[in-house]
Design an enzyme around this catalytic site. Sequence first.
Site, short mmCIF file in Angstrom:
data_model
loop_
_atom_site.label_atom_id
_atom_site.label_comp_id
_atom_site.label_asym_id
_atom_site.label_seq_id
_atom_site.Cartn_x
_atom_site.Cartn_y
_atom_site.Cartn_z
N ARG A 177 27.60 25.49 36.35
CA ARG A 177 28.23 25.35 37.67
C ARG A 177 27.24 25.05 38.79
O ARG A 177 27.62 24.55 39.84
CB ARG A 177 29.05 26.60 37.99
CG ARG A 177 30.23 26.72 37.04
CD ARG A 177 31.23 27.70 37.55
NE ARG A 177 32.35 27.85 36.63
CZ ARG A 177 33.37 28.65 36.84
NH1 ARG A 177 33.43 29.37 37.92
NH2 ARG A 177 34.34 28.73 35.95
N ASP B 243 41.09 33.50 51.39
CA ASP B 243 40.28 33.36 50.18
C ASP B 243 38.82 33.32 50.62
O ASP B 243 38.53 33.01 51.78
CB ASP B 243 40.63 32.06 49.41
CG ASP B 243 40.20 32.10 47.96
OD1 ASP B 243 41.05 32.34 47.09
OD2 ASP B 243 38.99 31.91 47.69
C1 LIG Z 1 41.93 33.07 39.74
S1 LIG Z 1 42.21 32.76 41.46
C2 LIG Z 1 43.78 33.57 41.70
C3 LIG Z 1 44.66 32.84 42.68
C4 LIG Z 1 46.05 33.44 42.87
N1 LIG Z 1 45.98 34.74 43.51
C5 LIG Z 1 46.82 33.51 41.57
O1 LIG Z 1 47.03 34.62 41.06
O2 LIG Z 1 47.20 32.47 41.04
C6 LIG Z 1 41.04 33.92 42.21
C7 LIG Z 1 40.70 33.59 43.66
O3 LIG Z 1 39.97 34.71 44.21
C8 LIG Z 1 38.99 34.21 45.10
N2 LIG Z 1 37.94 35.24 45.29
C9 LIG Z 1 36.94 35.60 44.44
N3 LIG Z 1 36.19 36.57 44.98
C10 LIG Z 1 36.72 36.84 46.20
C11 LIG Z 1 36.39 37.74 47.25
N4 LIG Z 1 35.34 38.56 47.15
N5 LIG Z 1 37.15 37.72 48.37
C12 LIG Z 1 38.21 36.88 48.47
N6 LIG Z 1 38.57 36.01 47.52
C13 LIG Z 1 37.84 35.98 46.40
C14 LIG Z 1 38.51 32.93 44.43
O4 LIG Z 1 37.91 32.05 45.34
C15 LIG Z 1 39.80 32.37 43.81
O5 LIG Z 1 40.40 31.42 44.64
#
Ligand SMILES: C[S@@+](CC[C@H](N)C(=O)[O-])C[C@H]1O[C@@H](n2cnc3c(N)ncnc32)[C@H](O)[C@@H]1O
Length: 274
Positions: free
Chosen positions: A36, A143
């Site tokens: 990545r 996010d």
């Molecule tokens: C797998 S996606 C899930 C999206 C959606 N909630 C779903 O269930 O389909 C996880 C998201 O969490 C965000 N994320 C990761 N670490 C985070 C943090 N510390 N604070 C806020 N968002 C975060 C990532 O950028 C990503 O967009």
Amino acid sequence: MNAEITEKEFKLFQSLIYRETGISLHDKKATMVQARLSKRVRELNMQTFTEYYEFLDEGKNADELLRLLSAISTNVTSFFREAAQWEFLEEYLGNLHQTKPNKKLRIWSSASSTGQEPYSIAMFLHEHLHNFREWDIKFLATDIDTKVLAHAIQGIYSEKDIGAMPKVFLTRYFTKIKSSDGVSYQVNDELRHMILYRMFNLVRGDFSIFKNSFDIIFCRNVMIYFDGPTRDELINRFHSLLAPGGLLLLGHSESITRQNSQFKLVQSAIYRKI
Ligand SMILES: C[S@@+](CC[C@H](N)C(=O)[O-])C[C@H]1O[C@@H](n2cnc3c(N)ncnc32)[C@H](O)[C@@H]1O
């Protein structure tokens, strides 16, 4: 640059990422981190991951830190993910005019990724809230990754993203766009304007900015990347931010430990504040 990430370099990134995001990368994720980050290392004409790490300056290079987080975070999402929760929400929203006579609703989609989750919720509010237009709705979607937020704000999705969405939703809430790249769909303005998108870090963010409490918080499929203490702290914060009886919705593989008696399990991955 064809260098492989060394164990020492991986450890540096592992702890920087943990500090900045709470994402706890397993020792076996070195190849993933290498894959990545190598494109960015090449773009910057650097020869090693150490140079890139130094460029990040312990996270003080804020713009680059955002790029790093964007490269590392897993943004997989889809419309109407977690099927069983939508059945629950349909009933919950259908009864809300009786349980909330003030018709005020505060919602937070706290890891909203590219927008499929908040737009699915917005469509559901339209469909299932009795006299939708009479409601005072404030809907926040956040996010950590600014790239996915830009995508969400634009609200344009490919046919693959749309997947098996019911046709009636597609007709009601999207505009079809035809271009040389094929067909895509943009979420209509009314839905897009319902949602306020902001960058917020669930682990390092300042929770005192939230002045009002929420009726529903969605935090789905992100806590799986955090370790136990980080999860517990976040769940306590959500508890303080929820209105009495407010709901916390997690992903299907996430749960609140039994010791946490501040929430009552309503059904799998849905909790009510006690
Ligand atoms: C797998 S996606 C899930 C999206 C959606 N909630 C779903 O269930 O389909 C996880 C998201 O969490 C965000 N994320 C990761 N670490 C985070 C943090 N510390 N604070 C806020 N968002 C975060 C990532 O950028 C990503 O967009």
